[in-house]
Scaffold this motif. Sequence first.
Motif, mmCIF file in Angstrom:
data_model
loop_
_atom_site.group_PDB
_atom_site.id
_atom_site.type_symbol
_atom_site.label_atom_id
_atom_site.label_comp_id
_atom_site.label_asym_id
_atom_site.label_seq_id
_atom_site.Cartn_x
_atom_site.Cartn_y
_atom_site.Cartn_z
ATOM 1 N N LEU A 256 0.813 -1.218 0.000
ATOM 2 C CA LEU A 256 0.000 0.000 0.000
ATOM 3 C C LEU A 256 0.843 1.263 0.000
ATOM 4 C CD1 LEU A 256 -2.845 1.315 0.286
ATOM 5 C CD2 LEU A 256 -2.626 0.994 2.761
ATOM 6 N N THR A 257 2.103 1.148 0.399
ATOM 7 C CA THR A 257 2.933 2.335 0.612
ATOM 8 C C THR A 257 3.073 3.193 -0.632
ATOM 9 O OG1 THR A 257 4.198 0.972 2.163
ATOM 10 C CG2 THR A 257 5.097 3.124 1.620
ATOM 11 N N ASP A 258 3.380 2.577 -1.766
ATOM 12 C CA ASP A 258 3.617 3.360 -2.982
ATOM 13 C C ASP A 258 2.363 4.107 -3.430
ATOM 14 O OD1 ASP A 258 6.260 2.631 -3.103
ATOM 15 O OD2 ASP A 258 5.948 0.987 -4.507
ATOM 16 N N ASP A 259 1.205 3.495 -3.232
ATOM 17 C CA ASP A 259 -0.052 4.141 -3.592
ATOM 18 C C ASP A 259 -0.256 5.416 -2.778
ATOM 19 O OD1 ASP A 259 -2.612 4.576 -4.696
ATOM 20 O OD2 ASP A 259 -3.551 3.455 -3.067
ATOM 21 N N LEU A 260 -0.069 5.313 -1.459
ATOM 22 C CA LEU A 260 -0.247 6.489 -0.599
ATOM 23 C C LEU A 260 0.847 7.520 -0.841
ATOM 24 C CD1 LEU A 260 -1.331 4.841 2.769
ATOM 25 C CD2 LEU A 260 -2.746 6.159 1.198
ATOM 26 N N LEU A 261 2.068 7.066 -1.075
ATOM 27 C CA LEU A 261 3.154 8.006 -1.353
ATOM 28 C C LEU A 261 2.884 8.769 -2.643
ATOM 29 C CD1 LEU A 261 5.945 9.097 -0.596
ATOM 30 C CD2 LEU A 261 6.947 7.209 -1.904
ATOM 31 N N GLY A 262 2.354 8.078 -3.653
ATOM 32 C CA GLY A 262 2.008 8.756 -4.905
ATOM 33 C C GLY A 262 0.970 9.830 -4.694
ATOM 34 N N LEU A 263 -0.016 9.557 -3.839
ATOM 35 C CA LEU A 263 -1.027 10.558 -3.521
ATOM 36 C C LEU A 263 -0.393 11.779 -2.859
ATOM 37 C CD1 LEU A 263 -4.023 11.411 -3.212
ATOM 38 C CD2 LEU A 263 -4.045 10.150 -1.053
ATOM 39 N N VAL A 264 0.481 11.526 -1.882
ATOM 40 C CA VAL A 264 1.126 12.610 -1.158
ATOM 41 C C VAL A 264 1.969 13.474 -2.090
ATOM 42 C CG1 VAL A 264 2.928 13.122 0.543
ATOM 43 C CG2 VAL A 264 1.138 11.479 1.098
ATOM 44 N N THR A 265 2.782 12.828 -2.905
ATOM 45 C CA THR A 265 3.665 13.599 -3.791
ATOM 46 C C THR A 265 2.875 14.367 -4.851
ATOM 47 O OG1 THR A 265 4.034 11.597 -5.136
ATOM 48 C CG2 THR A 265 5.646 12.091 -3.433
ATOM 49 N N THR A 266 1.766 13.811 -5.284
ATOM 50 C CA THR A 266 0.917 14.529 -6.251
ATOM 51 C C THR A 266 0.358 15.803 -5.632
ATOM 52 O OG1 THR A 266 0.321 12.499 -7.431
ATOM 53 C CG2 THR A 266 -1.151 14.391 -7.683
ATOM 54 N N VAL A 267 -0.090 15.711 -4.391
ATOM 55 C CA VAL A 267 -0.654 16.871 -3.698
ATOM 56 C C VAL A 267 0.404 17.949 -3.470
ATOM 57 C CG1 VAL A 267 -1.667 17.657 -1.524
ATOM 58 C CG2 VAL A 267 -2.478 15.545 -2.575
ATOM 59 N N LEU A 268 1.615 17.528 -3.115
ATOM 60 C CA LEU A 268 2.661 18.482 -2.744
ATOM 61 C C LEU A 268 3.472 18.974 -3.930
ATOM 62 C CD1 LEU A 268 3.999 16.836 0.537
ATOM 63 C CD2 LEU A 268 2.319 18.671 0.289
ATOM 64 N N ARG A 269 3.228 18.433 -5.106
ATOM 65 C CA ARG A 269 4.005 18.803 -6.281
ATOM 66 C C ARG A 269 3.833 20.274 -6.638
ATOM 67 N NH1 ARG A 269 2.644 14.762 -10.563
ATOM 68 N NH2 ARG A 269 3.882 13.451 -9.160
#
Length: 269
Positions: A256-269
């Motif tokens: 699950l980690t990569d999915d949540l990390l992708g969400l976080v990085t998309t928001v903070l981009r």
Amino acid sequence: MDLDHARRVAVGAAEAAGALLRERATGVLGIRSKGRGDIVTDLDLASERLLLERIRAAFPGHRVVAEESGASGDPGAEWTWLVDPLDGTNNVAIGLPLYVVGLALCHGGLAQLGVVHDPVGGRTWSAVRGGGAYGPQGRLPSPRHRADRHGPVLAWTQGHAVARDDPAVRALKAALDVRARRVLQLWAPLLGWVMLARGDIDAVVGYHAEAVDLPGGLLIAQEAGLRVVGFDGKPFDGRTDLPADRRDFVAAHPDLTDDLLGLVTTVLR
């Protein structure tokens, strides 16, 4: 350093502090503000005194960094204890029985031992680096990844210094609310870590997390088989020398980690 001995001392101290908290938590509390929405009570101070007495008696040469009284002992000591005498003070102050006691022993800034005790349930979790995580029923199994079409259940934690109107926080929490089935704000980060280690929740996301209650809980989760990465995608170990603005992380089952990390990085981009 005999870490098994240190674990026994830490567990005994945390459970003694837990008994004190459980006995007094329903009484009249002396409460004062520490600023930025944080408070301290007479219970925090009494629990901390007990923990410090136990640790100093067993390990007089160690440095100690405690939530309320700060650092004591030799600043050049090889080993350092982190002491959170009451994680969940705001919960206790409003009569919510949701709080824990946390201890960590660090070497070179990295936690080698973590202990979390739940006074209400009378349960204790602990881990020694490389030795697995343990709870009331013995060694914790690696949590299974529970795919849920409604999304994961996760806990959110942030540092006390984070402003209520921080734009990154507002954006992240809004995105997580959409993605997750439930986002818990427990006001007790260490409790979130043991819930993750037990498999009760699917992830913990932290933003500028506090330093004292981070390394011990993180170690328990890691030793239970969870993956923890920083917002930069690199492994995150919660070292004590990290500044607040680098204590950002996603902790979850490896699937699950990569999915949540992708969400976080998309928001903070």
